[in-house]
Design an enzyme around this catalytic site. Sequence first.
Site, short mmCIF file in Angstrom:
data_model
loop_
_atom_site.label_atom_id
_atom_site.label_comp_id
_atom_site.label_asym_id
_atom_site.label_seq_id
_atom_site.Cartn_x
_atom_site.Cartn_y
_atom_site.Cartn_z
N LYS A 1 30.47 14.77 2.84
CA LYS A 1 31.80 15.41 3.51
C LYS A 1 32.57 13.96 3.77
O LYS A 1 32.11 13.03 4.33
CB LYS A 1 31.25 16.32 4.76
CG LYS A 1 32.45 16.76 5.39
CD LYS A 1 32.22 17.77 6.27
CE LYS A 1 31.83 17.12 7.60
NZ LYS A 1 32.95 16.18 8.29
N GLU B 1 36.67 13.30 5.86
CA GLU B 1 37.72 13.73 6.71
C GLU B 1 39.15 13.39 5.89
O GLU B 1 39.25 12.42 5.47
CB GLU B 1 37.69 13.29 8.00
CG GLU B 1 36.41 13.82 8.86
CD GLU B 1 36.47 13.39 10.37
OE1 GLU B 1 37.44 12.80 10.81
OE2 GLU B 1 35.38 13.47 10.82
N ASP C 1 28.38 12.86 11.50
CA ASP C 1 28.62 11.68 12.10
C ASP C 1 28.56 11.82 13.59
O ASP C 1 28.84 11.06 14.26
CB ASP C 1 29.84 10.74 11.82
CG ASP C 1 30.98 11.53 11.55
OD1 ASP C 1 31.05 12.71 12.09
OD2 ASP C 1 32.01 10.57 11.45
N SER C 2 28.55 13.17 13.82
CA SER C 2 28.49 13.71 15.20
C SER C 2 27.34 12.98 15.84
O SER C 2 27.03 12.99 17.14
CB SER C 2 28.48 15.38 15.43
OG SER C 2 27.83 15.74 14.33
N ASP D 1 27.55 13.27 5.79
CA ASP D 1 29.13 12.96 6.36
C ASP D 1 29.19 11.28 6.05
O ASP D 1 28.27 10.42 6.59
CB ASP D 1 28.94 13.23 7.83
CG ASP D 1 30.36 13.60 8.34
OD1 ASP D 1 31.14 13.78 7.54
OD2 ASP D 1 30.46 13.84 9.73
N GLU E 1 38.54 22.46 10.93
CA GLU E 1 38.41 22.25 12.14
C GLU E 1 39.11 22.45 13.24
O GLU E 1 40.54 21.94 12.99
CB GLU E 1 37.58 21.03 12.51
CG GLU E 1 37.33 20.52 13.80
CD GLU E 1 36.13 19.62 14.10
OE1 GLU E 1 35.71 19.01 13.10
OE2 GLU E 1 35.76 19.36 15.40
O1 KIV Z 1 30.12 15.40 12.48
C1 KIV Z 1 29.88 16.62 12.46
O2 KIV Z 1 28.83 17.22 13.00
C2 KIV Z 1 31.00 17.40 11.68
C3 KIV Z 1 31.14 18.99 11.84
C4 KIV Z 1 30.37 19.48 12.94
C5 KIV Z 1 32.17 19.60 11.00
O3 KIV Z 1 31.77 16.70 11.13
#
Ligand code: KIV
Length: 262
Positions: free
Chosen positions: A115, A117, A46-47, A85, A180
């Site tokens: 993934k 959090e 989600d980056s 994510d 992280e």
């Molecule tokens: O969203 C992301 O890119 C991430 C990581 C870099 C671990 O969660």
Amino acid sequence: MTSRITINTLYDMKSKGEKIVSLTAYDYPFAKIADESGVHVILVGDSVGMVVQGDAHTLAVTMDEMVYHTRIVARAAQHAMVVADMPFMSYQTSVGTALANAGRFLKEAGAAAVKLEGGATVCSTIKAMTDVGIPVQAHIGLLPQSVHQMGGYRVQRDAERLLSDARSVEAAGAFSVVLEGIPADIAREITLALSIPTIGIGAGSHCDGQILVMHDILGMTDRRLPKFVKQYASLRLQAAEGIKAYVQDVQNNAFPTETHSY
Ligand code: KIV
């Protein structure tokens, strides 16, 4: 490398002490480059909200956007495992909503895992997902989706809590955990304590693998890079040079020439 990376490959790599390489990607061309360059796990992070959409954080990213990016990444990845994510508020309101959203990534987008959090607080969600066959990568330590709650992007140093979160997500069924923004000695302790692979980002060199953001390592962003990033290329500069040359050519009538004309 030809065979598809699965969660079993990752367990195997941990047991043999082989480092797992993970990298983010958000589109077909860069996912293909990552896949062909030997990346084991491609995270559609989600980056994307920060490095592609230009936001200051990841909070505004939607499920539909993530499904779109995951689908085009999965189309490119022939070898790497693709992890999607789960965006902010796609898994926090209820286990049912979380399951439905996680399911979309496997059904509609071609991801092999998701993934999310959080530590102890998301364990019932991790368990529900793994119970129905959705592999989950956990993510503890600095949690970008909790940036406001944490008062900024801060290194997390509560060793007892981090270790307990790591143990909880493993017990809930996570196949791996991203660590992280935590001190290297704590990441080492967690890595030794768990049987699932740890993937570090800003967590030192003792993790079972590493992950970084594609745009950071390739120098595609103008944002200030965190201390833990190593930049391996300067694509932004190269792109700017190429585009400036194109602008000049068009303005000076140097392009198109006969060779580019019908
Ligand atoms: O969203 C992301 O890119 C991430 C990581 C870099 C671990 O969660």
